[in-house]
Design a protein around this motif. Structure first.
Motif, PDB file in Angstrom:
ATOM      1  N   SER A  18      84.968-119.097  22.916  1.00 51.62           N
ATOM      2  CA  SER A  18      84.265-119.901  21.911  1.00 51.62           C
ATOM      3  C   SER A  18      82.953-119.231  21.493  1.00 51.62           C
ATOM      4  O   SER A  18      82.575-119.281  20.323  1.00 51.62           O
ATOM      5  N   THR A  19      82.270-118.580  22.433  1.00 50.02           N
ATOM      6  CA  THR A  19      81.027-117.886  22.100  1.00 50.02           C
ATOM      7  C   THR A  19      81.303-116.680  21.218  1.00 50.02           C
ATOM      8  O   THR A  19      80.583-116.418  20.257  1.00 50.02           O
ATOM      9  N   ARG A  20      82.358-115.947  21.518  1.00 51.25           N
ATOM     10  CA  ARG A  20      82.734-114.808  20.669  1.00 51.25           C
ATOM     11  C   ARG A  20      83.063-115.272  19.253  1.00 51.25           C
ATOM     12  O   ARG A  20      82.687-114.622  18.276  1.00 51.25           O
ATOM     13  N   LEU A  21      83.750-116.402  19.155  1.00 46.82           N
ATOM     14  CA  LEU A  21      84.085-116.949  17.840  1.00 46.82           C
ATOM     15  C   LEU A  21      82.821-117.348  17.082  1.00 46.82           C
ATOM     16  O   LEU A  21      82.718-117.131  15.868  1.00 46.82           O
ATOM     17  N   LEU A  22      81.848-117.917  17.791  1.00 49.32           N
ATOM     18  CA  LEU A  22      80.577-118.259  17.160  1.00 49.32           C
ATOM     19  C   LEU A  22      79.874-117.016  16.620  1.00 49.32           C
ATOM     20  O   LEU A  22      79.375-117.013  15.490  1.00 49.32           O
ATOM     21  N   TRP A  23      79.817-115.951  17.432  1.00 50.90           N
ATOM     22  CA  TRP A  23      79.183-114.702  16.984  1.00 50.90           C
ATOM     23  C   TRP A  23      79.929-114.122  15.784  1.00 50.90           C
ATOM     24  O   TRP A  23      79.322-113.664  14.818  1.00 50.90           O
ATOM     25  N   PHE A  24      81.266-114.116  15.838  1.00 49.13           N
ATOM     26  CA  PHE A  24      82.063-113.577  14.738  1.00 49.13           C
ATOM     27  C   PHE A  24      81.787-114.352  13.451  1.00 49.13           C
ATOM     28  O   PHE A  24      81.500-113.767  12.402  1.00 49.13           O
ATOM     29  N   THR A  25      81.861-115.677  13.538  1.00 47.48           N
ATOM     30  CA  THR A  25      81.687-116.519  12.350  1.00 47.48           C
ATOM     31  C   THR A  25      80.279-116.396  11.777  1.00 47.48           C
ATOM     32  O   THR A  25      80.096-116.214  10.569  1.00 47.48           O
ATOM     33  N   GLN A  26      79.283-116.497  12.649  1.00 43.71           N
ATOM     34  CA  GLN A  26      77.903-116.411  12.183  1.00 43.71           C
ATOM     35  C   GLN A  26      77.617-115.051  11.560  1.00 43.71           C
ATOM     36  O   GLN A  26      76.975-114.956  10.509  1.00 43.71           O
TER      37      GLN A  26
END
Length: 124
Positions: free
Chosen positions: A92-100
């Motif tokens: 979920s943290t990786r997805l947050l970094w990717f999206t942001q």
């Protein structure tokens, strides 16, 4: 910072940069896809500059819009690699970094680049 803390490290970009990038890309999108709807005369020098680019350099603007999103996608993919390199394991943290990073580009990526998972200062 302990290993458990670094596995879910995430920091939100500053509101200033989020607004700057959002407004800039929105205006760019507006001038590329709906150039007749832009009130150029109401925007002062920015409107005059935008009108000039629409009138004389539209192909460059059109392809530049796509290039801007390709660059943002490249930055987002690089953010995923940095997450691996910095041992950020949470999906979920990786997805947050990717999206942001995809949405706000270097304003987000810079935060991830600066992060040192072991807490030691950066060597110069």
């Amino acid at each position: 910072m302990a290993r458990s803390d670094s596995s879910s490290y995430f920091r939100r970009s500053s509101l200033f940069w989020m607004l700057v990038v959002t407004v800039s890309l929105s205006f760019f999108t507006w001038t590329v896809f709906w150039p007749r709807d832009v009130p150029y005369s109401s925007l002062g020098p920015l409107g005059a500059l935008a009108k000039h680019f629409v009138d004389y350099h539209y192909p460059a603007m059109y392809y530049g819009w796509f290039l801007a999103w390709v660059i943002h996608l490249s930055e987002a993919l690089f953010a995923l690699k940095l997450c691996s390199d910095k041992r950020i394991d949470s999906t979920s943290t990786r997805l947050l970094w990717f999206t942001q990073t995809f949405l706000f580009g270097f304003a987000s990526l810079g935060l991830l680049i600066k992060y040192k998972p072991d807490g030691r200062p950066k060597r110069q």
